[in-house]
Enzyme design. Structure first.
Site, short mmCIF file in Angstrom:
data_model
loop_
_atom_site.label_atom_id
_atom_site.label_comp_id
_atom_site.label_asym_id
_atom_site.label_seq_id
_atom_site.Cartn_x
_atom_site.Cartn_y
_atom_site.Cartn_z
N LYS A 35 10.84 0.62 0.48
CA LYS A 35 10.06 -0.41 -0.20
C LYS A 35 9.33 0.17 -1.42
O LYS A 35 9.28 1.39 -1.58
CB LYS A 35 9.05 -1.02 0.78
CG LYS A 35 8.01 -0.03 1.29
CD LYS A 35 7.18 -0.60 2.44
CE LYS A 35 6.15 0.41 2.94
NZ LYS A 35 5.48 -0.06 4.17
N TYR A 244 -14.63 11.07 -22.82
CA TYR A 244 -15.44 9.86 -22.78
C TYR A 244 -16.77 10.11 -22.05
O TYR A 244 -16.79 10.72 -20.98
CB TYR A 244 -14.69 8.75 -22.03
CG TYR A 244 -13.66 8.04 -22.88
CD1 TYR A 244 -14.00 7.39 -24.05
CD2 TYR A 244 -12.32 7.99 -22.46
CE1 TYR A 244 -13.04 6.74 -24.81
CE2 TYR A 244 -11.36 7.33 -23.21
CZ TYR A 244 -11.73 6.70 -24.39
OH TYR A 244 -10.79 6.05 -25.13
C1 LIG Z 1 5.57 0.93 5.14
C2 LIG Z 1 6.03 0.66 6.52
C3 LIG Z 1 6.73 1.64 7.23
C4 LIG Z 1 6.85 3.06 6.73
O1 LIG Z 1 5.60 3.67 6.91
P1 LIG Z 1 5.30 5.20 6.55
O2 LIG Z 1 3.92 5.42 7.03
O3 LIG Z 1 5.44 5.30 5.07
O4 LIG Z 1 6.32 6.03 7.26
C5 LIG Z 1 7.26 1.29 8.46
N1 LIG Z 1 7.08 0.05 8.98
C6 LIG Z 1 6.38 -0.90 8.33
C7 LIG Z 1 6.20 -2.23 8.95
C8 LIG Z 1 5.83 -0.63 7.09
O5 LIG Z 1 5.11 -1.58 6.45
#
Ligand SMILES: *Cc1c(COP(=O)(O)O)cnc(C)c1O
Length: 349
Positions: A35, A244
């Site tokens: 994702k 800044y």
């Molecule tokens: C993002 C996510 C994962 C992966 O999680 P990590 O901590 O990055 O390994 C797995 N399951 C769900 C439902 C997620 O939202």
């Protein structure tokens, strides 16, 4: 070269997947979460290298993200969508052959009406209160949902990165209570849960961050390397200020380098005056505020002026930068942004 360089080590991603895969029995499948554009590193290239390493099941957050992954992997990979089946997703789910994780009675109804017979999974809420059917909802629709042959039942752990938290065991108990006797493939664990032990593995694990070199997978190989070209250097006299709002004053004569990279490149402003950039094992402190496109760095400790300085490197990983910024490695990675020249190493095996 006017922008920073983000080098992505594809062999490290493959090695991290294999290392996480070896944490569970051979009977447990290890999936891959890609994702948010593969945690900011490029979903297509990341998915291809993971498929070559052996991953067959991929997860994205929303249906739109499935397009790049499907295109990269062809028809054989299974691609699940955590966000489920939203209004407007039907054509994408159908055309890209995505599998929505249905999260609510609303989504169940939508899916069964719009795409009868199409594959789906079910997400149950076991205490995180984020996505998934609540126990009472599940009790009400369980028989109907199971009669439609879901591919997967999953839930998500809220505190798996904190092994001492009692919440994981509570969620495990709830998950078992809700799913025992169903005969459907089950998944509970992301990276953190995969490391909690075999009772958390079920049929399929869903690691994300560990693949990309982040905690809580302490043995992960670093994946992202970032170096920033030095645009200009100057000597500042004692009492002169930098950046800044003049938040840093030179205590004595110092050599300051200005590098191309700033908070618009995901180098969080919170590391102003706290973090370091590196050259050849030498830490060079960030002085003054991180600006949108530039960071000023004290390189007085270097014996010569290098062409660039590193912010993600062997000496300093995403979690080190995250700790300095008061955040987590996930946020550092997914913030890196579009302005880098992106290179890959490895991945040809
Ligand atoms: C993002 C996510 C994962 C992966 O999680 P990590 O901590 O990055 O390994 C797995 N399951 C769900 C439902 C997620 O939202």
């Amino acid at each position: 070269m006017a922008t920073g360089t983000l080098t992505i080590d594809l062999d490290a991603i493959a090695a991290n997947w294999q290392a996480l895969n070896s944490k569970s029995d051979a009977s447990v499948e290890t999936g891959a979460v890609v994702k948010a554009d593969g945690y900011g590193l490029g979903a297509a290239r990341v998915a291809r290298v993971l498929a070559r390493a052996g991953a067959r099941t991929f997860f994205v957050a929303v249906a739109e993200e499935g397009a790049a992954v499907r295109e990269a992997l062809g028809r054989s990979a299974e691609i699940y969508v955590f966000g489920g089946h939203m209004a407007g997703d039907t054509d994408m789910i159908h055309d890209l052959d995505l599998i929505p994780m249905l999260n609510s009675i609303n989504q169940l109804t939508r899916h069964f009406e719009a795409l009868p017979g199409a594959p789906f999974g079910l997400q149950l809420d076991t205490g995180m209160n984020r996505l998934g059917l609540e126990p009472a909802e599940w009790a009400a629709v369980r028989e109907l949902a199971l009669s439609q042959a879901p591919r997967l039942i999953m839930s998500h752990l809220a505190s798996a990165d904190a092994p001492d938290s009692p919440q994981s065991a509570d969620q495990l108990r709830q998950f078992l209570e809700m799913t025992d006797g169903t005969d459907i493939r089950r998944s509970l664990s992301a990276t953190g849960g995969t490391l909690l032990g075999p009772q958390y593995h079920f049929d399929l694990t869903r690691p994300g961050i560990g693949l990309y070199g982040g905690m809580p997978f302490a043995n992960a190989k670093p994946v992202a390397h970032v170096s920033l070209p030095i645009i200009q250097t100057r000597l500042v006299a004692p009492g002169e200020v930098v950046g800044y709002n003049a938040t840093w004053t030179a205590p004595e004569e110092r050599l300051i380098a200005t590098v191309a990279g700033g908070y618009a490149d995901g180098l969080l402003r919170a590391i102003s005056g706290k973090g370091s950039l590196w050259h050849d094992g030498v830490a060079c402190p960030i002085v003054g505020r991180v600006s949108m496109d530039l960071i000023t760095v004290d390189i007085s400790a270097l014996s010569e002026i290098p062409p660039s300085l590193d912010i993600l490197c062997a000496e300093q990983g995403v979690d080190d930068v995250a700790t300095t910024a008061g955040t987590i490695g996930y946020e550092v990675l997914t913030s890196l942004g579009a302005r880098y020249e992106r290179k890959t190493i490895g991945g040809l095996a």
